[in-house]
Design a protein around this motif. Structure first.
Motif, short mmCIF file in Angstrom:
data_model
loop_
_atom_site.label_atom_id
_atom_site.label_comp_id
_atom_site.label_asym_id
_atom_site.label_seq_id
_atom_site.Cartn_x
_atom_site.Cartn_y
_atom_site.Cartn_z
N ALA A 166 -17.25 -5.99 0.89
CA ALA A 166 -17.52 -4.57 0.60
C ALA A 166 -19.02 -4.35 0.36
CB ALA A 166 -16.71 -4.11 -0.61
N ILE A 179 -13.94 -0.39 -4.82
CA ILE A 179 -13.13 -1.38 -4.09
C ILE A 179 -12.85 -2.59 -4.99
CG2 ILE A 179 -13.19 -3.00 -2.14
CD1 ILE A 179 -14.97 -0.65 -0.79
N GLU A 317 -7.68 -1.28 3.56
CA GLU A 317 -9.09 -1.49 3.19
C GLU A 317 -9.33 -2.90 2.67
OE1 GLU A 317 -10.57 0.75 -0.25
OE2 GLU A 317 -12.30 1.32 0.95
N ARG A 320 -9.20 -5.50 5.42
CA ARG A 320 -10.41 -5.53 6.26
C ARG A 320 -11.46 -6.46 5.64
NH1 ARG A 320 -14.94 -0.81 6.16
NH2 ARG A 320 -16.44 -1.85 7.50
#
Lengths: 334, 211
Positions: A166, A179, A317, A320
């Motif tokens: 991130a 995140i 998310e 990823r």
């Protein structure tokens, strides 16, 4: 009590000599902050949100072995099992800062909390913005309503992987912090201790466990767990551990997780694979999918035998960032 | 017994305190083996070795400078919770004494009270949780009560109160720090941080009595 058998030079210089060896093991990609037990990436891009990790030494390759591309930008190294002093954290933070602020990511222990907070105060005086996310994944440490009393253990591995990704992609400290908090809220770990590790400086074990006993839920430094019991089968231990994890979040049918089985030091890969077999049987029965499996040696406690199981519930998310390639001494992904 | 100490006297007082920690390392290790991971003694040795060096390097120190030098060295060199806690005690405690040429009973009480307040704030801990606060808090109260009689009596009262406070941690259940997870198993053992406070204040009292 006999001294543990270790190949060392001066037991009082273990951290110093370990840092020297680790810098060299990175073949120039990671360099030492002059005068400090801290290591940083050589090639941190300008304008990047910085990720600084750290904690006590003696858990190698965590934390300082997780510095590299799409992982941490630097790490502050404490003495063995002791939080780094504020000066070390402050120096490491200044070395990784690229103008967009710094996220501190570390395990939730009183010593780490105080030392990182003091360093954050010093950085505030320097005009550098710092946010802090503490990993609190050990379900055995406290019930869910007292999450602030939970320690950080092998959940650190997935946290550094995801937050490292991130911080490589997002240009805003707010986003990276968001995140990190989401990942932290979805990660759970439980450990089992089989035999103790020892402190290099004293040669003494960090706890005492009888030859025929194990302790489910024991922390990374010998902190007491849920229950001390007679040694039993891999399947029975896995059943206990997975049961505690599933009930805690709770994980539910249809969830997809990242799985880590982490060796505390002296457990064999064979044992961990046998445990993995049972973990997957239980997860399949519960309708929980595994997106990625990680089985290896990342958070160690010297020569301690035992392992931990970590589940992190994923969404698109988090998946990823988990899947991004990365490189470091202690953790790589193609 | 002396009623006050100048900067040089304070330096000697703190050197005596550091010597007590350095000769008590094994005791501190034993105490920490029982409730923690056994590294309190070696951490305090690193910190107070650095404190001795820092004290030796001071030129014409004031009491506040000598106390701050100990705090800065301990915070930078000890590591772990102990470094943050003992470093904060000495650094924060020294601050209100700045500009004062001598350390008297009231100064000692202020040093202990201000240090205590900063430690509680930094660690989010309070009395009764089986930490060094259980020795430092009664020491601060005893020093304040005896402050008017001078530094000697204030230190004697503080050391005695710290010792009793440390002894009382045996019956306590740890509810913060690494020992927290031991629950009932933490009972029966003295807290190593409280023991360190007792060693420090006891050595200061003995130094003043002997001098």
């Amino acid at each position: 009590m006999t001294r543990a058998k270790k190949i060392l030079n001066d037991p009082r210089r273990v951290v110093e000599e370990m840092v020297e060896g680790l810098e060299l093991a990175n073949d120039g990609r990671v360099v030492r902050v002059p005068g400090h037990a801290a290591l940083v990436r050589r090639d941190i891009p300008g304008g990047k949100v910085a990720l600084l990790i750290g904690g006590g030494s003696g858990h190698e390759p965590l934390f300082h072995g997780f510095i590299g591309h799409n992982l941490a930008d630097g790490a502050a190294c404490g003495q063995v099992f002791a939080a780094p002093a504020p000066d070390i954290i402050h120096a490491a933070a200044r070395a990784v800062h690229r103008g967009r602020g710094i996220l501190f990511l570390y395990g939730n222990y009183a010593g780490d909390n105080m030392n990182f907070d003091i360093a954050a105060d010093l950085l505030g005086d320097d005009g550098i913005e710092v946010r802090t996310v503490r990993v609190r994944d050990d379900v055995a440490a406290a019930p869910p309503e007292r999450v602030h009393d939970r320690r950080g253990i092998a959940g650190d591995i997935l946290m550094i992987k995801i937050v490292g990704g991130a911080a490589a992609v997002h240009e805003s400290l707010d986003e990276v912090e968001r995140i990190a908090r989401k990942a932290e809220a979805n990660v759970r770990t439980i450990g089992v201790a089989v035999t103790a590790g020892s402190l290099p400086e004293t040669g003494r074990p960090t706890f005492v466990l009888a030859d025929d006993e194990i302790e489910v839920g024991m922390g990374a430094h010998g902190e007491a767990g849920v229950r001390r019991q007679k040694i039993t089968t891999a399947d029975a231990v896995a059943d206990q551990m997975v049961g505690a994890l599933l009930a805690d979040l709770p994980f539910a049918r249809g969830d997809e997780i990242a799985l880590v089985i982490n060796n505390f030091g002296a457990t064999t890969m064979m044992e961990m694979l046998i445990v993995n077999r049972r973990v997957r049987q239980i997860l399949a029965g519960a309708g929980i999918g595994v997106h990625r499996t990680h089985i290896g040696t990342w958070l160690t406690v010297q020569e301690m035998a035992g392992f931990s199981i970590t589940f992190m519930r994923l969404d698109d998310e988090l998946r990823r960032f988990l899947d991004m390639p990365c490189d470091s001494f202690g953790f790589q992904r193609m | 017994m002396k009623g006050a100490l100048d900067g040089e006297g304070t330096r000697a007082l703190l050197q005596a305190a550091a010597a007590a920690i350095l000769s008590g390392v094994d005791r501190l290790t034993e105490a920490d083996m029982a409730t923690g991971d056994g590294d309190h003694g070696i951490g305090m040795r690193r910190g107070f070795e650095a404190a001795v060096a820092a004290l030796s390097g001071l030129e014409a120190p004031s009491p506040a400078l000598a106390l701050k030098a100990v705090g800065t060295a301990v915070m930078a060199s000890t590591g772990g919770a102990a470094g943050a806690v003992f470093g904060t005690w000495f650094r924060a405690g020294a601050r209100p004494l700045e500009g004062q040429g001598t350390l008297d009973g009231a100064g000692l009480a202020t040093f202990l009270e201000t240090g205590l307040e900063a430690v509680c704030r930094r660690g989010g801990a309070a009395e009764g949780q089986k930490t060094m606060i259980d020795a430092l808090a009664p020491a601060a109260r005893a020093a304040r009560a005896a402050a008017g009689a001078g530094l000697g009596p204030a230190l004697a009262a503080a050391a005695a109160a710290a010792g009793a406070g440390a002894e009382a941690t045996r019956a306590m259940l740890a509810t913060t720090g690494k020992a927290r997870s031991l629950g009932e198993r933490s009972r029966g053992h003295i807290d190593p941080g409280a023991l360190s406070v007792t060693l420090i204040l006891g050595a200061m009292r003995d130094h003043l009595g002997a001098g």
